[in-house]
Write a protein that holds these residues in place. Structure first.
Motif, mmCIF file in Angstrom:
data_model
loop_
_atom_site.group_PDB
_atom_site.id
_atom_site.type_symbol
_atom_site.label_atom_id
_atom_site.label_comp_id
_atom_site.label_asym_id
_atom_site.label_seq_id
_atom_site.Cartn_x
_atom_site.Cartn_y
_atom_site.Cartn_z
ATOM 1 N N ALA A 129 -4.640 -4.326 -3.416
ATOM 2 C CA ALA A 129 -4.785 -4.302 -4.605
ATOM 3 C C ALA A 129 -4.352 -2.791 -5.053
ATOM 4 C CB ALA A 129 -5.873 -4.834 -5.488
ATOM 5 N N GLU A 130 -4.641 -1.845 -4.257
ATOM 6 C CA GLU A 130 -4.014 -0.421 -4.207
ATOM 7 C C GLU A 130 -2.925 -0.201 -4.332
ATOM 8 O OE1 GLU A 130 -5.430 3.961 -2.540
ATOM 9 O OE2 GLU A 130 -6.302 2.229 -1.950
ATOM 10 N N GLY A 131 -2.342 -0.973 -3.140
ATOM 11 C CA GLY A 131 -0.815 -0.783 -3.197
ATOM 12 C C GLY A 131 -0.033 -1.266 -4.457
ATOM 13 N N ALA A 132 -0.434 -2.478 -5.081
ATOM 14 C CA ALA A 132 0.150 -2.928 -6.213
ATOM 15 C C ALA A 132 -0.189 -1.830 -7.346
ATOM 16 C CB ALA A 132 -0.543 -4.285 -6.691
ATOM 17 N N VAL A 133 -1.298 -1.159 -7.642
ATOM 18 C CA VAL A 133 -1.612 -0.181 -8.462
ATOM 19 C C VAL A 133 -0.783 0.892 -8.366
ATOM 20 C CG1 VAL A 133 -3.520 1.396 -9.271
ATOM 21 C CG2 VAL A 133 -3.922 -1.023 -8.722
ATOM 22 N N LEU A 134 -0.496 1.414 -6.991
ATOM 23 C CA LEU A 134 0.342 2.609 -6.765
ATOM 24 C C LEU A 134 1.561 2.250 -7.121
ATOM 25 C CD1 LEU A 134 -0.716 3.567 -3.164
ATOM 26 C CD2 LEU A 134 -1.130 4.895 -5.150
ATOM 27 N N VAL A 135 2.220 1.049 -6.942
ATOM 28 C CA VAL A 135 3.806 0.641 -7.592
ATOM 29 C C VAL A 135 3.744 0.876 -8.869
ATOM 30 C CG1 VAL A 135 5.452 -1.019 -7.388
ATOM 31 C CG2 VAL A 135 4.302 -0.526 -5.414
ATOM 32 N N PHE A 136 2.777 0.050 -9.377
ATOM 33 C CA PHE A 136 2.946 -0.395 -11.032
ATOM 34 C C PHE A 136 2.502 0.689 -11.796
ATOM 35 C CE2 PHE A 136 3.476 -4.563 -9.075
ATOM 36 C CZ PHE A 136 4.537 -4.858 -9.969
#
Length: 444
Positions: A243-250
């Motif tokens: 989930a942190e990866g998606a947060v980093l992107v968006f």
């Protein structure tokens, strides 16, 4: 960190500290970056040569697998739909597992991830060719064999950013993509020769040996590095890290916009999925279909040279959203009753502008935090695969109602409109995407 503490003990408190390297003016750095990042210079880096060659061997093996396993299933079942489902299995699993598996590239040493991934693929692919393997077993092994490619690609992208700083990473990434295009065509050609000579089952063994060779090249040619230091709290669960990866992107306007620009491929990839019905509508036959399918990768080869070698980094960054619009816009012309050669030319032009993907991909990796490059790359890659798969699926359905010509034209208009909508946002964030490139270049 350990080295910094050791330096503190080596120097007395009143000793003169080493002066920091002089900062290069931004315009001068951009000029040096554009002129210095040649293919010859990136190929002079031994570690890059190893990653590049290993990637080429791995890509050839992947396409040999694609052809061999489809032929094997077709020979066993006599059903074209079964062969098509087999090919689809090489695309679908990474869409769902990509963001989760890509975090491995941020948790483990990246060279180790690449080597182990290729060895696992080699074992699974070799098992496909075992005599008496049932169809359901082949499908299961194909699906499993595609999964190690997710952490492998994420680790490769992140590792290249460490090996090649700044614009040299953009040039090296472009060279890798160009090699991939050639490797795809060579892998399919080699697959046809090998399968015709020894059959699809034995061909699986040679396919597995290709991945072993790729792993050996990386193991010998790339030095060992420690795993990246995590940016978040320790002892996080896998789902939290994903989930942190998606947060980093968006949460980052640069990464978010670059990802959206990349996902526009779902529009201009549709002609590749409709090449057969498009050729049929023009009574072009198999040779015409081959010409249509070859036009886009040929354009991508041309575009990769133009956008990475002839256009300096700063103007290239500012034009990225415009290039994305022109990747789709030529497809609108296919709505008209044009001869085969002109349709192929339009697809070639689309491929030239579609090569912005090489630059967007490299810029995305450089803008991502070093400790999170694997997981952010996984999110972007999963989104790209999803957009391409859904685009081809939607295009196939629509073509059944309005025909391939009209469907491709509609897709071109939709992709151009979406790209134009992203231009204002990209103009705001584009200058900040140049800074990581220049800072990385100045550190060398």
């Amino acid at each position: 960190m350990g080295k910094a503490r050791a330096d503190d003990h080596d120097h007395p408190p009143d000793a003169a500290k080493p002066l920091p390297p002089p900062r290069i003016p931004r315009q001068r750095a951009a000029a040096e970056s554009a002129n210095g990042a040649t293919y010859r210079k990136v190929l002079a880096v031994g570690e890059f040569r190893a990653v590049w060659l290993g990637h080429a061997v791995s890509t050839i093996s992947s396409n040999l697998l694609l052809l061999s396993v489809a032929m094997l299933v077709y020979q066993r079942t006599g059903m074209p739909a079964a062969a098509g489902f087999t090919v689809a299995l090489t695309l679908l699993p990474p869409i769902f597992a990509g963001p989760l598996l890509s975090i491995i590239a941020d948790l483990c040493p990246r060279r180790r991830v690449m080597v182990i991934s290729d060895l696992v693929r080699a074992a699974l692919i070799a098992a496909i060719g075992l005599p008496g393997m049932p169809i359901w077993g082949i499908w299961l092994l194909v699906a499993l064999a595609t999964l190690p490619g997710v952490p492998h690609n994420a680790a490769r992208a992140a590792l290249l950013a460490e090996i090649l700083p700044g614009n040299r990473y953009v040039t090296g990434s472009s060279l890798a993509h160009m090699t991939s295009q050639v490797s795809v065509m060579f892998g399919l050609l080699l697959g046809g020769v090998v399968v015709s000579a020894i059959g699809p089952g034995p061909a699986m063994l040679y396919n597995g040996l290709g991945f072993v060779a790729a792993a050996f090249i990386v193991l010998v040619g790339v030095r060992s590095r420690r795993a990246p230091r995590p940016s978040g709290p320790r002892h996080q669960g896998l789902w939290a890290i994903t989930a942190e990866g998606a947060v980093l992107v968006f949460s980052d306007p640069r990464l978010r916009t670059l990802a959206l620009l990349s996902w526009l491929a779902g529009f201009y990839v549709i002609p590749s999925g409709l090449a057969a019905p498009l050729a049929d509508e023009m009574d072009a036959g198999a040779s015409g279909m081959s010409l249509l399918m070859a036009a886009v990768p040929a354009g991508a080869l041309i575009g990769s040279i133009v956008w990475t070698r002839l256009v300096p980094p700063a103007p290239r960054a500012r034009l990225l959203a415009v290039l994305a619009a022109f990747a789709s816009l030529p497809l609108v012309g296919i709505a008209f009753d044009l001869p085969l050669e002109l349709v192929a030319l339009l697809l070639l032009v689309s491929g030239v502008f579609g090569a912005y993907q090489f630059v967007a991909n490299a810029t995305f990796v450089l803008c991502a935090p070093a400790s999170g490059r694997g997981r952010t790359f996984g999110v972007a890659s999963a989104g790209l695969q999803s957009s391409q798969g859904l685009g081809i699926l939607a295009g196939s359905v629509l073509a059944g109602s309005i025909g391939a010509h009209s469907t491709i034209a509609v897709a071109g208009a939709g992709g151009a409109i979406c790209a134009l909508a992203l231009i204002p946002t990209w103009r705001k964030v584009a200058p900040s995407t140049i800074e990581p490139l220049q800072e990385s270049e100045q550190r060398t």
